[in-house]
Design an enzyme around this catalytic site. Structure first.
Site, PDB file in Angstrom:
ATOM      1  N   GLN A  60       4.900  -9.266   3.657  1.00 35.63           N
ATOM      2  CA  GLN A  60       4.782  -8.772   2.286  1.00 35.63           C
ATOM      3  C   GLN A  60       5.994  -9.177   1.445  1.00 35.63           C
ATOM      4  O   GLN A  60       5.864  -9.504   0.256  1.00 35.63           O
ATOM      5  CB  GLN A  60       4.605  -7.257   2.312  1.00 35.63           C
ATOM      6  N   GLN A 116       4.623  -5.913   9.460  1.00 38.35           N
ATOM      7  CA  GLN A 116       3.869  -6.503   8.351  1.00 38.35           C
ATOM      8  C   GLN A 116       4.691  -6.613   7.077  1.00 38.35           C
ATOM      9  O   GLN A 116       4.408  -7.452   6.215  1.00 38.35           O
ATOM     10  CB  GLN A 116       2.605  -5.681   8.071  1.00 38.35           C
ATOM     11  N   ARG A 170       4.338   1.227  -1.385  1.00 39.62           N
ATOM     12  CA  ARG A 170       5.531   1.122  -2.224  1.00 39.62           C
ATOM     13  C   ARG A 170       5.284   0.210  -3.426  1.00 39.62           C
ATOM     14  O   ARG A 170       4.450  -0.700  -3.372  1.00 39.62           O
ATOM     15  CB  ARG A 170       6.740   0.614  -1.432  1.00 39.62           C
ATOM     16  N   GLU A 191       7.149  -1.245  11.561  1.00 38.92           N
ATOM     17  CA  GLU A 191       5.993  -2.149  11.440  1.00 38.92           C
ATOM     18  C   GLU A 191       6.446  -3.506  10.919  1.00 38.92           C
ATOM     19  O   GLU A 191       7.265  -3.595   9.998  1.00 38.92           O
ATOM     20  CB  GLU A 191       4.917  -1.523  10.549  1.00 38.92           C
ATOM     21  N   CYS A 243       0.809  -1.211   0.000  1.00 34.93           N
ATOM     22  CA  CYS A 243       0.000   0.000   0.000  1.00 34.93           C
ATOM     23  C   CYS A 243       0.845   1.265   0.000  1.00 34.93           C
ATOM     24  O   CYS A 243       0.317   2.352  -0.244  1.00 34.93           O
ATOM     25  CB  CYS A 243      -0.950   0.008   1.197  1.00 34.93           C
ATOM     26  N   SER A 262      -5.344 -10.121   4.972  1.00 33.95           N
ATOM     27  CA  SER A 262      -4.421 -10.110   6.109  1.00 33.95           C
ATOM     28  C   SER A 262      -4.488  -8.805   6.894  1.00 33.95           C
ATOM     29  O   SER A 262      -4.471  -8.803   8.130  1.00 33.95           O
ATOM     30  CB  SER A 262      -2.991 -10.367   5.624  1.00 33.95           C
ATOM     31  N   GLY A 298     -13.632  -6.076   4.420  1.00 35.05           N
ATOM     32  CA  GLY A 298     -12.507  -6.831   3.886  1.00 35.05           C
ATOM     33  C   GLY A 298     -12.172  -7.984   4.804  1.00 35.05           C
ATOM     34  O   GLY A 298     -12.495  -7.953   6.001  1.00 35.05           O
ATOM     35  N   ALA A 299     -11.517  -9.019   4.255  1.00 35.60           N
ATOM     36  CA  ALA A 299     -11.173 -10.182   5.065  1.00 35.60           C
ATOM     37  C   ALA A 299      -9.762 -10.682   4.759  1.00 35.60           C
ATOM     38  O   ALA A 299      -9.433 -11.831   5.031  1.00 35.60           O
ATOM     39  CB  ALA A 299     -12.185 -11.307   4.835  1.00 35.60           C
TER      40      ALA A 299
END
Length: 437
Positions: free
Chosen positions: A120, A116, A52, A114, A50, A191, A188-189
Protein backbone atom coordinates in the site's frame (compact mmCIF):
# COMPACT_ATOMS: atom_id res chain seq x y z
CA UNK A 1 11.25 23.01 5.07
CA UNK A 2 9.86 20.35 7.41
CA UNK A 3 7.93 17.09 7.38
CA UNK A 4 4.29 16.95 8.40
CA UNK A 5 1.85 14.03 8.61
CA UNK A 6 -1.82 14.47 9.36
CA UNK A 7 -4.37 11.67 9.32
CA UNK A 8 -6.67 9.31 11.11
CA UNK A 9 -6.72 5.54 11.47
CA UNK A 10 -8.52 2.74 13.28
CA UNK A 11 -6.53 3.72 16.38
CA UNK A 12 -8.05 7.19 16.56
CA UNK A 13 -11.36 6.90 14.69
CA UNK A 14 -14.26 4.44 14.64
CA UNK A 15 -14.62 2.28 11.54
CA UNK A 16 -17.84 4.08 10.65
CA UNK A 17 -15.94 7.37 10.37
CA UNK A 18 -13.18 5.70 8.36
CA UNK A 19 -15.88 4.51 6.00
CA UNK A 20 -16.96 8.12 5.47
CA UNK A 21 -13.39 9.20 4.76
CA UNK A 22 -12.60 6.48 2.22
CA UNK A 23 -11.39 8.07 -1.03
CA UNK A 24 -11.26 6.65 -4.53
CA UNK A 25 -7.95 6.79 -6.40
CA UNK A 26 -9.35 9.59 -8.56
CA UNK A 27 -10.12 11.69 -5.48
CA UNK A 28 -6.70 10.93 -4.00
CA UNK A 29 -5.06 12.32 -7.15
CA UNK A 30 -7.15 15.48 -6.96
CA UNK A 31 -6.42 15.84 -3.24
CA UNK A 32 -2.67 15.63 -3.90
CA UNK A 33 -2.87 18.24 -6.65
CA UNK A 34 -4.71 20.70 -4.44
CA UNK A 35 -2.39 20.00 -1.50
CA UNK A 36 0.81 20.91 -3.35
CA UNK A 37 -1.05 23.84 -4.88
CA UNK A 38 -1.53 25.34 -1.42
CA UNK A 39 0.73 28.07 -0.08
CA UNK A 40 2.79 26.14 2.45
CA UNK A 41 3.16 22.65 0.88
CA UNK A 42 5.76 21.71 -1.72
CA UNK A 43 5.42 17.89 -1.74
CA UNK A 44 2.64 15.48 -0.77
CA UNK A 45 1.81 11.77 -0.69
CA UNK A 46 -1.47 10.26 0.51
CA UNK A 47 -1.84 6.82 2.09
CA UNK A 48 -5.46 5.70 1.77
CA UNK A 49 -6.24 2.17 2.94
CA UNK A 50 -9.16 0.39 4.57
CA UNK A 51 -8.05 1.52 8.02
CA UNK A 52 -6.25 4.83 7.51
CA UNK A 53 -6.18 8.08 5.57
CA UNK A 54 -2.95 10.07 5.88
CA UNK A 55 -1.24 12.92 4.06
CA UNK A 56 2.54 13.23 4.30
CA UNK A 57 3.86 16.62 3.23
CA UNK A 58 7.00 18.72 2.97
CA UNK A 59 5.96 22.11 4.34
CA UNK A 60 7.40 25.57 4.91
CA UNK A 61 5.17 26.51 7.88
CA UNK A 62 3.64 24.08 10.35
CA UNK A 63 0.44 25.87 11.35
CA UNK A 64 -0.30 27.21 7.88
CA UNK A 65 0.15 23.78 6.26
CA UNK A 66 -1.83 22.05 8.99
CA UNK A 67 -4.79 24.37 8.41
CA UNK A 68 -4.63 23.96 4.63
CA UNK A 69 -4.36 20.16 4.62
CA UNK A 70 -7.09 19.81 7.27
CA UNK A 71 -9.44 21.93 5.21
CA UNK A 72 -8.72 19.89 2.07
CA UNK A 73 -9.31 16.59 3.86
CA UNK A 74 -12.66 17.87 5.11
CA UNK A 75 -13.52 19.05 1.60
CA UNK A 76 -12.67 15.75 -0.10
CA UNK A 77 -14.17 13.44 2.51
CA UNK A 78 -17.25 15.68 3.00
CA UNK A 79 -16.86 15.15 6.74
CA UNK A 80 -17.06 18.41 8.75
CA UNK A 81 -13.63 19.68 9.70
CA UNK A 82 -14.45 19.88 13.42
CA UNK A 83 -15.44 16.19 13.37
CA UNK A 84 -12.21 15.17 11.62
CA UNK A 85 -10.11 17.30 13.96
CA UNK A 86 -11.28 15.31 16.97
CA UNK A 87 -9.81 12.16 15.44
CA UNK A 88 -6.72 13.52 13.66
CA UNK A 89 -3.18 12.79 14.76
CA UNK A 90 -0.42 15.17 13.68
CA UNK A 91 3.33 14.48 13.64
CA UNK A 92 6.16 16.82 12.68
CA UNK A 93 9.74 16.35 11.47
CA UNK A 94 11.46 13.39 13.24
CA UNK A 95 8.18 12.27 14.74
CA UNK A 96 6.64 12.22 11.25
CA UNK A 97 9.45 9.96 10.04
CA UNK A 98 8.98 7.77 13.12
CA UNK A 99 5.28 7.44 12.34
CA UNK A 100 5.87 6.45 8.72
CA UNK A 101 8.48 3.85 9.69
CA UNK A 102 6.11 2.47 12.32
CA UNK A 103 3.34 2.23 9.73
CA UNK A 104 5.69 0.49 7.26
CA UNK A 105 6.50 -2.18 9.85
CA UNK A 106 2.83 -2.90 10.47
CA UNK A 107 3.00 -1.75 14.09
CA UNK A 108 0.20 0.74 13.48
CA UNK A 109 -2.00 -1.65 11.48
CA UNK A 110 -5.33 -3.05 12.56
CA UNK A 111 -3.66 -6.47 12.47
CA UNK A 112 -0.21 -5.83 13.97
CA UNK A 113 2.63 -6.95 11.73
CA UNK A 114 0.54 -7.43 8.58
CA UNK A 115 2.78 -7.17 5.50
CA UNK A 116 0.16 -5.76 3.09
CA UNK A 117 0.95 -2.21 4.23
CA UNK A 118 4.25 -2.32 2.33
CA UNK A 119 2.39 -2.79 -0.95
CA UNK A 120 0.00 0.00 0.00
CA UNK A 121 2.92 2.37 0.69
CA UNK A 122 4.48 1.48 -2.66
CA UNK A 123 1.18 2.28 -4.34
CA UNK A 124 0.93 5.61 -2.50
CA UNK A 125 4.47 6.55 -3.56
CA UNK A 126 3.83 5.47 -7.16
CA UNK A 127 0.70 7.65 -7.34
CA UNK A 128 2.62 10.62 -5.91
CA UNK A 129 5.40 10.09 -8.45
CA UNK A 130 2.97 9.78 -11.37
CA UNK A 131 1.16 13.02 -10.56
CA UNK A 132 4.38 14.82 -9.63
CA UNK A 133 3.61 15.57 -5.98
CA UNK A 134 6.27 13.27 -4.50
CA UNK A 135 9.55 15.18 -4.71
CA UNK A 136 13.05 14.30 -3.49
CA UNK A 137 12.20 14.61 0.22
CA UNK A 138 9.19 12.29 0.26
CA UNK A 139 10.78 9.94 -2.26
CA UNK A 140 13.73 9.46 0.08
CA UNK A 141 11.52 9.18 3.17
CA UNK A 142 9.20 6.56 1.68
CA UNK A 143 11.99 4.56 0.10
CA UNK A 144 13.66 4.37 3.50
CA UNK A 145 10.31 3.46 5.10
CA UNK A 146 9.99 0.52 2.68
CA UNK A 147 13.52 -0.60 3.61
CA UNK A 148 12.64 -0.33 7.31
CA UNK A 149 9.52 -2.45 6.77
CA UNK A 150 11.55 -5.12 4.98
CA UNK A 151 14.09 -5.12 7.84
CA UNK A 152 11.31 -5.61 10.38
CA UNK A 153 10.06 -8.72 8.58
CA UNK A 154 13.46 -10.20 7.72
CA UNK A 155 15.41 -9.48 10.93
CA UNK A 156 12.76 -10.22 13.57
CA UNK A 157 10.13 -12.85 14.33
CA UNK A 158 7.37 -10.43 13.31
CA UNK A 159 6.14 -12.69 10.50
CA UNK A 160 5.58 -15.61 12.86
CA UNK A 161 3.03 -13.66 14.86
CA UNK A 162 1.90 -11.35 12.09
CA UNK A 163 -1.36 -11.85 10.25
CA UNK A 164 -3.34 -10.19 7.53
CA UNK A 165 -6.88 -8.89 7.65
CA UNK A 166 -7.85 -11.98 5.69
CA UNK A 167 -6.34 -14.49 8.12
CA UNK A 168 -7.69 -12.56 11.11
CA UNK A 169 -11.17 -12.62 9.58
CA UNK A 170 -10.96 -16.33 8.72
CA UNK A 171 -9.82 -17.12 12.26
CA UNK A 172 -12.96 -15.41 13.55
CA UNK A 173 -15.04 -17.29 10.98
CA UNK A 174 -13.82 -20.76 11.92
CA UNK A 175 -14.01 -20.07 15.66
CA UNK A 176 -17.75 -20.80 15.61
CA UNK A 177 -17.91 -23.25 12.72
CA UNK A 178 -18.52 -26.93 13.40
CA UNK A 179 -16.92 -27.98 10.10
CA UNK A 180 -14.87 -26.41 7.28
CA UNK A 181 -16.74 -24.63 4.47
CA UNK A 182 -17.76 -26.64 1.43
CA UNK A 183 -18.51 -23.80 -0.97
CA UNK A 184 -16.87 -20.37 -0.77
CA UNK A 185 -17.44 -17.18 -2.75
CA UNK A 186 -14.97 -14.30 -3.08
CA UNK A 187 -16.47 -11.06 -4.38
CA UNK A 188 -13.85 -8.81 -5.99
CA UNK A 189 -10.62 -9.44 -7.89
CA UNK A 190 -8.21 -6.84 -6.49
CA UNK A 191 -5.08 -7.47 -4.41
CA UNK A 192 -6.98 -8.10 -1.15
CA UNK A 193 -9.45 -10.42 -2.89
CA UNK A 194 -6.54 -12.30 -4.47
CA UNK A 195 -4.97 -12.71 -1.03
CA UNK A 196 -8.33 -13.90 0.31
CA UNK A 197 -8.76 -16.44 -2.49
CA UNK A 198 -5.26 -17.89 -2.10
CA UNK A 199 -5.61 -18.04 1.69
CA UNK A 200 -8.98 -19.80 1.45
CA UNK A 201 -7.52 -22.26 -1.07
CA UNK A 202 -4.60 -23.00 1.24
CA UNK A 203 -6.83 -23.51 4.28
CA UNK A 204 -9.70 -25.32 2.57
CA UNK A 205 -8.33 -27.06 -0.55
CA UNK A 206 -11.41 -29.29 -0.79
CA UNK A 207 -13.89 -26.42 -0.87
CA UNK A 208 -15.34 -25.23 -4.18
CA UNK A 209 -14.33 -21.59 -4.76
CA UNK A 210 -16.08 -19.05 -6.97
CA UNK A 211 -14.68 -15.60 -7.82
CA UNK A 212 -17.29 -12.96 -8.65
CA UNK A 213 -16.31 -9.61 -10.12
CA UNK A 214 -17.80 -6.73 -12.08
CA UNK A 215 -15.16 -7.29 -14.79
CA UNK A 216 -15.44 -10.94 -15.91
CA UNK A 217 -11.89 -11.05 -17.32
CA UNK A 218 -10.35 -10.21 -13.94
CA UNK A 219 -12.55 -12.79 -12.22
CA UNK A 220 -11.40 -15.41 -14.72
CA UNK A 221 -7.70 -14.63 -14.18
CA UNK A 222 -8.00 -14.89 -10.39
CA UNK A 223 -10.18 -17.99 -10.57
CA UNK A 224 -7.63 -19.72 -12.81
CA UNK A 225 -4.89 -18.97 -10.29
CA UNK A 226 -6.81 -20.58 -7.41
CA UNK A 227 -8.40 -23.51 -9.25
CA UNK A 228 -11.81 -21.92 -8.93
CA UNK A 229 -14.62 -20.80 -11.20
CA UNK A 230 -15.49 -17.27 -12.28
CA UNK A 231 -18.79 -15.45 -12.52
CA UNK A 232 -19.86 -11.90 -13.39
CA UNK A 233 -21.40 -9.72 -10.68
CA UNK A 234 -24.83 -10.16 -12.25
CA UNK A 235 -24.70 -13.85 -11.23
CA UNK A 236 -23.86 -13.14 -7.58
CA UNK A 237 -27.35 -14.15 -6.29
CA UNK A 238 -27.12 -17.63 -7.80
CA UNK A 239 -23.57 -18.04 -6.41
CA UNK A 240 -24.82 -17.24 -2.90
CA UNK A 241 -27.62 -19.78 -2.90
CA UNK A 242 -25.62 -22.67 -1.42
CA UNK A 243 -22.42 -20.93 -0.26
CA UNK A 244 -21.44 -21.28 3.39
CA UNK A 245 -18.52 -18.78 3.37
CA UNK A 246 -18.71 -15.47 1.50
CA UNK A 247 -15.92 -12.88 1.51
CA UNK A 248 -16.28 -9.49 -0.18
CA UNK A 249 -13.68 -6.82 -0.82
CA UNK A 250 -14.37 -4.54 -3.78
CA UNK A 251 -13.74 -0.91 -4.58
CA UNK A 252 -17.44 -0.14 -4.89
CA UNK A 253 -18.70 3.08 -3.37
CA UNK A 254 -22.16 1.61 -2.68
CA UNK A 255 -23.40 -1.67 -1.19
CA UNK A 256 -22.70 -4.70 -3.34
CA UNK A 257 -25.27 -6.79 -1.49
CA UNK A 258 -28.34 -5.53 0.36
CA UNK A 259 -30.39 -7.43 2.93
CA UNK A 260 -33.24 -7.86 0.45
CA UNK A 261 -30.93 -9.22 -2.24
CA UNK A 262 -29.28 -11.64 0.18
CA UNK A 263 -32.62 -12.86 1.54
CA UNK A 264 -33.91 -13.46 -1.99
CA UNK A 265 -30.73 -15.29 -2.99
CA UNK A 266 -30.92 -17.56 0.07
CA UNK A 267 -34.66 -18.24 -0.14
CA UNK A 268 -35.41 -21.81 0.92
CA UNK A 269 -32.00 -22.33 2.50
CA UNK A 270 -31.77 -22.55 6.27
CA UNK A 271 -28.10 -23.54 6.30
CA UNK A 272 -25.78 -21.35 8.42
CA UNK A 273 -23.53 -18.98 6.50
CA UNK A 274 -20.62 -16.72 7.40
CA UNK A 275 -19.98 -13.46 5.54
CA UNK A 276 -16.77 -11.43 5.72
CA UNK A 277 -16.73 -7.79 4.61
CA UNK A 278 -13.22 -6.33 4.24
CA UNK A 279 -14.22 -3.36 2.08
CA UNK A 280 -14.26 0.30 3.01
CA UNK A 281 -16.80 1.65 2.29
CA UNK A 282 -18.48 -1.61 3.23
CA UNK A 283 -19.80 -3.99 0.55
CA UNK A 284 -22.39 -5.82 2.64
CA UNK A 285 -25.49 -4.41 4.27
CA UNK A 286 -25.00 -4.60 8.08
CA UNK A 287 -28.62 -5.75 8.38
CA UNK A 288 -27.58 -9.07 6.82
CA UNK A 289 -25.74 -9.92 10.02
CA UNK A 290 -28.98 -9.76 12.01
CA UNK A 291 -30.66 -12.50 9.97
CA UNK A 292 -31.12 -15.98 11.55
CA UNK A 293 -28.23 -18.37 10.89
CA UNK A 294 -26.01 -15.58 9.52
CA UNK A 295 -22.75 -14.33 10.98
CA UNK A 296 -21.25 -11.14 9.54
CA UNK A 297 -17.60 -10.31 10.22
CA UNK A 298 -16.59 -6.76 9.27
CA UNK A 299 -13.68 -4.41 9.91
CA UNK A 300 -15.31 -3.11 13.07
CA UNK A 301 -15.41 -6.57 14.63
CA UNK A 302 -11.87 -7.34 13.48
CA UNK A 303 -10.61 -4.07 15.00
CA UNK A 304 -12.22 -4.85 18.35
CA UNK A 305 -10.79 -8.36 18.38
CA UNK A 306 -7.31 -7.21 17.43
CA UNK A 307 -7.27 -4.54 20.13
CA UNK A 308 -7.98 -7.19 22.72
CA UNK A 309 -5.37 -9.54 21.27
CA UNK A 310 -2.70 -6.82 21.20
CA UNK A 311 -3.43 -5.83 24.79
CA UNK A 312 -2.73 -9.39 25.91
CA UNK A 313 0.89 -9.41 24.64
CA UNK A 314 2.30 -5.91 25.25
CA UNK A 315 5.82 -7.22 25.92
CA UNK A 316 6.21 -9.37 22.82
CA UNK A 317 9.94 -9.67 22.02
CA UNK A 318 9.46 -9.42 18.25
CA UNK A 319 7.51 -6.17 18.58
CA UNK A 320 10.21 -4.70 20.82
CA UNK A 321 12.87 -5.70 18.27
CA UNK A 322 10.90 -3.93 15.54
CA UNK A 323 10.58 -0.79 17.67
CA UNK A 324 14.35 -0.76 18.13
CA UNK A 325 14.83 -0.98 14.36
CA UNK A 326 12.44 1.94 13.91
CA UNK A 327 14.29 4.06 16.49
CA UNK A 328 17.66 3.30 14.85
CA UNK A 329 16.37 4.15 11.39
CA UNK A 330 14.77 7.39 12.58
CA UNK A 331 18.10 8.52 14.02
CA UNK A 332 19.84 7.65 10.75
CA UNK A 333 17.21 9.61 8.84
CA UNK A 334 17.58 12.59 11.20
CA UNK A 335 21.34 12.70 10.61
CA UNK A 336 20.91 12.41 6.86
CA UNK A 337 18.34 15.20 6.81
CA UNK A 338 20.47 17.43 9.05
CA UNK A 339 23.54 16.85 6.92
CA UNK A 340 21.50 17.66 3.82
CA UNK A 341 20.51 20.99 5.36
CA UNK A 342 24.10 22.26 5.04
CA UNK A 343 24.41 21.24 1.39
CA UNK A 344 23.20 24.62 0.04
CA UNK A 345 25.91 26.37 2.09
CA UNK A 346 28.64 24.00 0.87
CA UNK A 347 27.47 24.30 -2.72
CA UNK A 348 27.37 28.09 -2.53
CA UNK A 349 30.87 28.18 -1.05
CA UNK A 350 32.29 26.06 -3.86
CA UNK A 351 30.42 28.11 -6.45
CA UNK A 352 31.82 31.34 -5.00
CA UNK A 353 35.32 29.85 -5.06
CA UNK A 354 34.89 28.76 -8.68
CA UNK A 355 33.79 32.28 -9.66
CA UNK A 356 36.81 33.83 -7.90
CA UNK A 357 39.17 31.38 -9.58
CA UNK A 358 37.64 32.09 -12.98
CA UNK A 359 37.96 35.86 -12.45
CA UNK A 360 41.59 35.62 -11.35
CA UNK A 361 42.51 33.31 -14.22
CA UNK A 362 40.93 35.70 -16.71
CA UNK A 363 43.01 38.49 -15.21
CA UNK A 364 46.12 36.26 -15.36
CA UNK A 365 45.52 35.34 -19.00
CA UNK A 366 45.10 38.98 -19.88
CA UNK A 367 48.52 39.88 -18.43
CA UNK A 368 50.43 36.90 -19.85
CA UNK A 369 49.47 36.88 -23.50
CA UNK A 370 52.92 35.56 -24.41
CA UNK A 371 52.60 32.24 -22.57
CA UNK A 372 51.97 29.09 -24.58
CA UNK A 373 48.69 27.14 -24.14
CA UNK A 374 50.33 24.26 -22.27
CA UNK A 375 51.76 26.58 -19.62
CA UNK A 376 48.42 28.37 -19.28
CA UNK A 377 46.65 25.02 -18.78
CA UNK A 378 49.18 23.92 -16.13
CA UNK A 379 48.79 27.19 -14.20
CA UNK A 380 45.00 26.97 -14.36
CA UNK A 381 45.01 23.35 -13.17
CA UNK A 382 47.36 24.19 -10.30
CA UNK A 383 45.22 27.09 -9.11
CA UNK A 384 42.04 25.01 -9.18
CA UNK A 385 43.77 22.15 -7.34
CA UNK A 386 44.99 24.45 -4.58
CA UNK A 387 41.51 25.95 -4.09
CA UNK A 388 39.90 22.49 -4.03
CA UNK A 389 42.34 21.32 -1.38
CA UNK A 390 41.77 24.43 0.73
CA UNK A 391 37.99 23.92 0.59
CA UNK A 392 37.98 20.15 1.03
CA UNK A 393 38.57 20.00 4.79
CA UNK A 394 36.08 22.70 5.85
CA UNK A 395 33.33 21.31 3.58
CA UNK A 396 33.86 17.75 4.84
CA UNK A 397 34.01 18.88 8.46
CA UNK A 398 30.88 21.02 8.27
CA UNK A 399 28.94 18.00 7.00
CA UNK A 400 30.32 15.84 9.80
CA UNK A 401 29.62 18.45 12.46
CA UNK A 402 26.11 19.06 11.14
CA UNK A 403 24.83 15.80 12.64
CA UNK A 404 26.17 16.69 16.09
CA UNK A 405 24.11 18.63 18.61
CA UNK A 406 23.93 22.23 17.48
CA UNK A 407 25.54 21.27 14.20
CA UNK A 408 23.47 23.66 12.12
CA UNK A 409 25.36 26.56 13.73
CA UNK A 410 28.50 25.42 11.91
CA UNK A 411 26.80 26.00 8.58
CA UNK A 412 25.72 29.42 9.82
CA UNK A 413 29.31 30.20 10.83
CA UNK A 414 30.54 29.16 7.40
CA UNK A 415 28.02 31.48 5.73
CA UNK A 416 29.14 34.38 7.89
CA UNK A 417 32.88 33.71 7.49
CA UNK A 418 32.62 33.70 3.71
CA UNK A 419 29.79 36.24 3.51
CA UNK A 420 27.42 33.79 1.82
CA UNK A 421 23.86 34.92 1.35
CA UNK A 422 21.44 32.13 2.53
CA UNK A 423 19.07 32.88 -0.33
CA UNK A 424 21.88 32.61 -2.83
CA UNK A 425 22.99 29.34 -1.25
CA UNK A 426 19.57 27.79 -1.78
CA UNK A 427 19.35 29.09 -5.34
CA UNK A 428 22.80 27.75 -6.19
CA UNK A 429 21.98 24.33 -4.73
CA UNK A 430 19.05 23.99 -7.15
CA UNK A 431 21.13 24.92 -10.18
CA UNK A 432 23.21 22.61 -12.31
CA UNK A 433 26.56 21.97 -10.60
CA UNK A 434 29.65 23.22 -12.42
CA UNK A 435 32.35 20.84 -13.56
CA UNK A 436 34.52 21.70 -10.58
CA UNK A 437 31.85 21.39 -7.93
Amino acid sequence: MSLLVIGLSHRTAPVRLLEQTALTEELVVKLLGDTVGSEYVSEAVAVATCNRLEVYAEVSKFHGALAEVSELLAQYTTVPRDVLTRHFYVHYDDRAAWHMFTVACGLDSMVVGEPQILGQLRTALAVGQQVGTAGPVLNELMQQALRVGKRAHSETALDKAGQSLVTAALDLAVAERAEPPRRTVVVGAGSMSALAATTILRRYPEAALTVVNRTPERAERLAAAVNGTAAPLSELPSCLADADLILSCTGATELVLTEAQFTAARAGSGAPVTLIDLALPRDLDPAIGRLPGVRLIDLELIAETQKAATAEVPGDDSLEAVRQIVDTEVEAYRKLRTASSVTPTVTALRCMAAELVAAELNRFHGRTAGLDERTRAEVEQTVRRVVDKLLHEPTVRVKQLAVADGGVTYAQALRELFNLDPGTAVAVSRAEPTENQ
